[in-house]
Design a protein around this motif. Structure first.
Motif, PDB file in Angstrom:
ATOM      1  N   VAL A  12      31.267  69.046  38.064  1.00 16.59           N
ATOM      2  CA  VAL A  12      30.099  68.373  37.486  1.00 16.59           C
ATOM      3  C   VAL A  12      29.197  67.820  38.585  1.00 16.59           C
ATOM      4  N   VAL A  13      29.803  67.209  39.593  1.00 15.25           N
ATOM      5  CA  VAL A  13      29.026  66.688  40.723  1.00 15.25           C
ATOM      6  C   VAL A  13      28.266  67.816  41.416  1.00 15.25           C
ATOM      7  N   CYS A  14      28.898  68.971  41.545  1.00 17.08           N
ATOM      8  CA  CYS A  14      28.246  70.127  42.171  1.00 17.08           C
ATOM      9  C   CYS A  14      27.030  70.572  41.351  1.00 17.08           C
ATOM     10  N   ALA A  15      27.165  70.588  40.024  1.00 19.11           N
ATOM     11  CA  ALA A  15      26.037  70.970  39.168  1.00 19.11           C
ATOM     12  C   ALA A  15      24.878  69.997  39.344  1.00 19.11           C
ATOM     13  N   VAL A  16      25.188  68.713  39.417  1.00 18.64           N
ATOM     14  CA  VAL A  16      24.142  67.702  39.636  1.00 18.64           C
ATOM     15  C   VAL A  16      23.506  67.896  41.005  1.00 18.64           C
ATOM     16  N   ALA A  17      24.327  68.234  42.006  1.00 15.33           N
ATOM     17  CA  ALA A  17      23.803  68.435  43.360  1.00 15.33           C
ATOM     18  C   ALA A  17      22.842  69.617  43.403  1.00 15.33           C
ATOM     19  N   VAL A  18      23.160  70.704  42.700  1.00 11.02           N
ATOM     20  CA  VAL A  18      22.262  71.860  42.672  1.00 11.02           C
ATOM     21  C   VAL A  18      20.918  71.469  42.083  1.00 11.02           C
ATOM     22  N   THR A 168      18.342  80.735  60.584  1.00  7.98           N
ATOM     23  CA  THR A 168      17.862  81.306  61.844  1.00  7.98           C
ATOM     24  C   THR A 168      17.114  82.614  61.615  1.00  7.98           C
ATOM     25  N   ALA A 169      17.639  83.456  60.742  1.00  4.19           N
ATOM     26  CA  ALA A 169      17.018  84.751  60.461  1.00  4.19           C
ATOM     27  C   ALA A 169      15.831  84.636  59.507  1.00  4.19           C
ATOM     28  N   LYS A 170      15.592  83.430  58.985  1.00  2.00           N
ATOM     29  CA  LYS A 170      14.503  83.176  58.033  1.00  2.00           C
ATOM     30  C   LYS A 170      14.690  83.951  56.728  1.00  2.00           C
ATOM     31  N   TRP A 171      15.934  84.221  56.410  1.00  3.77           N
ATOM     32  CA  TRP A 171      16.232  84.858  55.133  1.00  3.77           C
ATOM     33  C   TRP A 171      16.232  83.816  54.013  1.00  3.77           C
ATOM     34  N   HIS A 172      16.546  82.561  54.399  1.00  2.00           N
ATOM     35  CA  HIS A 172      16.643  81.499  53.395  1.00  2.00           C
ATOM     36  C   HIS A 172      16.222  80.165  53.991  1.00  2.00           C
ATOM     37  N   ARG A 173      15.952  79.239  53.102  1.00  2.00           N
ATOM     38  CA  ARG A 173      15.655  77.863  53.489  1.00  2.00           C
ATOM     39  C   ARG A 173      16.938  77.037  53.441  1.00  2.00           C
ATOM     40  N   LEU A 174      16.852  75.823  54.001  1.00  2.00           N
ATOM     41  CA  LEU A 174      18.004  74.927  53.994  1.00  2.00           C
ATOM     42  C   LEU A 174      18.487  74.662  52.574  1.00  2.00           C
ATOM     43  N   SER A 175      17.562  74.393  51.660  1.00  2.00           N
ATOM     44  CA  SER A 175      17.951  74.081  50.279  1.00  2.00           C
ATOM     45  C   SER A 175      18.700  75.237  49.640  1.00  2.00           C
ATOM     46  N   ASP A 176      18.370  76.464  50.028  1.00  2.00           N
ATOM     47  CA  ASP A 176      19.066  77.629  49.477  1.00  2.00           C
ATOM     48  C   ASP A 176      20.547  77.606  49.852  1.00  2.00           C
ATOM     49  N   THR A 177      20.832  77.236  51.096  1.00  2.00           N
ATOM     50  CA  THR A 177      22.229  77.207  51.549  1.00  2.00           C
ATOM     51  C   THR A 177      22.990  76.044  50.912  1.00  2.00           C
ATOM     52  N   ALA A 180      23.773  76.908  47.383  1.00  2.00           N
ATOM     53  CA  ALA A 180      24.840  77.907  47.354  1.00  2.00           C
ATOM     54  C   ALA A 180      26.197  77.268  47.633  1.00  2.00           C
ATOM     55  N   ASP A 181      26.257  76.335  48.578  1.00  2.00           N
ATOM     56  CA  ASP A 181      27.501  75.618  48.861  1.00  2.00           C
ATOM     57  C   ASP A 181      28.017  74.924  47.602  1.00  2.00           C
ATOM     58  N   ALA A 182      27.103  74.244  46.904  1.00  2.00           N
ATOM     59  CA  ALA A 182      27.490  73.501  45.700  1.00  2.00           C
ATOM     60  C   ALA A 182      27.943  74.441  44.590  1.00  2.00           C
ATOM     61  N   ILE A 183      27.255  75.563  44.427  1.00  2.00           N
ATOM     62  CA  ILE A 183      27.647  76.527  43.394  1.00  2.00           C
ATOM     63  C   ILE A 183      29.027  77.100  43.680  1.00  2.00           C
ATOM     64  N   PHE A 261      21.974  70.730  59.384  1.00  2.00           N
ATOM     65  CA  PHE A 261      22.309  70.304  58.024  1.00  2.00           C
ATOM     66  C   PHE A 261      22.978  71.440  57.240  1.00  2.00           C
ATOM     67  N   ALA A 262      22.540  72.674  57.474  1.00  2.00           N
ATOM     68  CA  ALA A 262      23.162  73.817  56.796  1.00  2.00           C
ATOM     69  C   ALA A 262      24.630  73.928  57.185  1.00  2.00           C
ATOM     70  N   SER A 263      24.924  73.758  58.468  1.00  2.00           N
ATOM     71  CA  SER A 263      26.310  73.830  58.925  1.00  2.00           C
ATOM     72  C   SER A 263      27.148  72.690  58.356  1.00  2.00           C
ATOM     73  N   SER A 264      26.599  71.483  58.373  1.00  2.00           N
ATOM     74  CA  SER A 264      27.357  70.337  57.864  1.00  2.00           C
ATOM     75  C   SER A 264      27.597  70.460  56.368  1.00  2.00           C
ATOM     76  N   GLY A 265      26.639  71.036  55.640  1.00  2.00           N
ATOM     77  CA  GLY A 265      26.819  71.203  54.198  1.00  2.00           C
ATOM     78  C   GLY A 265      27.957  72.154  53.869  1.00  2.00           C
TER      79      GLY A 265
END
Length: 283
Positions: A12-18, A168-177, A180-183, A261-265
């Motif tokens: 549930v917390v993960c859903a709220v985080a997304v 780094t590759a500009k395939w995604h933004r920080l929020s995308d990662t 995805a971590d939360a999902i 932040f992406a790595s720490s997430g």
């Protein structure tokens, strides 16, 4: 029977985080401006770093994903635990279904700031990060208790690297990662809850594995360092030049902070999942 509520709470917390990540990063002007600044800052990354990122991400294909699904399923079956194999495979498959449906059909990206081309479209959540994290969680699920630390050692660095490489590759933004971590974490917790409800989880009464403790400690320290580094970078930039100057002139610093932040997430998601399985094993 081991209480299963812990996994539902985390899910549930993960859903709220997304939802929170999506609203803050996609539906606010500062969120879009900061993430676009990070994308522009990634242009200043060394050519070798960009090449490594592209190469690492390009290795994730439909075939490699299929191989990962077969491998984790096979490990579960070799352990004579069909439910475990189903849960592990389900985490990976469900991760892609949820990610692609959200990205393509559910979550729009409003044009709050001026941007053109590929970056105008929605890229949340990151499919590559979801693959990396769900494979990590599936591997931790099927691994015997005595091999959990070894599995974490080899899989975590790869999964964390994929999340950072997408920036780094500009395939995604920080929020995308982060989404995805939360999902991935939420789905892994739902699978764990299902296993616990089936009576397939029990407490482990054996000795503590020192190598695993060391791996978790190093991972936690690494996550804390990445979080602190990102906070210091973005905080110093905002304090020194203000918000407008940061998103306009300090894009390199914004990129470095986003990468940290992406790595720490990713590390945080992995450690939370491990914490829910502390001193527990599959029956």
């Amino acid at each position: 029977m081991v209480p299963a509520r812990r996994w539902l709470v985390v899910a549930v917390v993960c859903a709220v985080a997304v939802v929170a990540v999506y609203l803050l990063a996609v539906w606010t002007v500062p969120g879009q401006e900061l993430e676009n600044a990070a994308l522009r800052g990634a242009d200043q990354a060394a050519a070798r770093d960009q090449a490594v990122a592209d190469e690492s991400l390009s290795r994730i294909t439909l075939y490699s994903l299929g191989a990962a699904v077969v491998l984790v399923g096979l490990v579960g079956l070799l352990r004579r635990r069909v439910a475990l194999a189903v849960a592990a495979v389900g985490v990976i498959v469900a991760g892609q279904v949820v990610t692609q449906v959200l990205k393509r059909f559910v979550l729009p990206r409003p044009p709050l700031v001026e941007v053109t081309g590929h970056y105008a479209g929605n890229s949340l959540p990151s499919g590559h990060t979801t693959i990396a994290m769900t494979v990590l969680f599936a591997a931790l699920l099927v691994a015997p208790y005595r091999w959990r630390g070894t599995t974490l050692f080899f899989a975590l660095s790869w999964a964390v690297g994929i999340g950072a490489y997408t920036v780094t590759a500009k395939w995604h933004r920080l929020s995308d990662t982060l989404a995805a971590d939360a999902i991935a974490l939420g789905l892994a917790c739902l699978a764990s809850w299902w296993l616990a409800r089936r009576g397939a989880v029990r407490r482990h009464d054996g000795p503590r594995r020192i190598p695993r403790v060391l791996v978790v400690t190093v991972a936690a320290l690494g996550g804390a360092v990445f979080l602190a580094l990102g906070t210091v970078l973005i905080g110093a930039s905002l304090a020194g030049g203000g918000y407008a100057d940061t998103v306009r002139d300090n894009t390199w610093v914004v990129y470095l902070a986003a990468n940290s932040f992406a790595s720490s997430g990713s590390i945080a998601a992995a450690l939370v999942f491990l914490a829910t399985w502390r001193r527990l094993e599959t029956v």
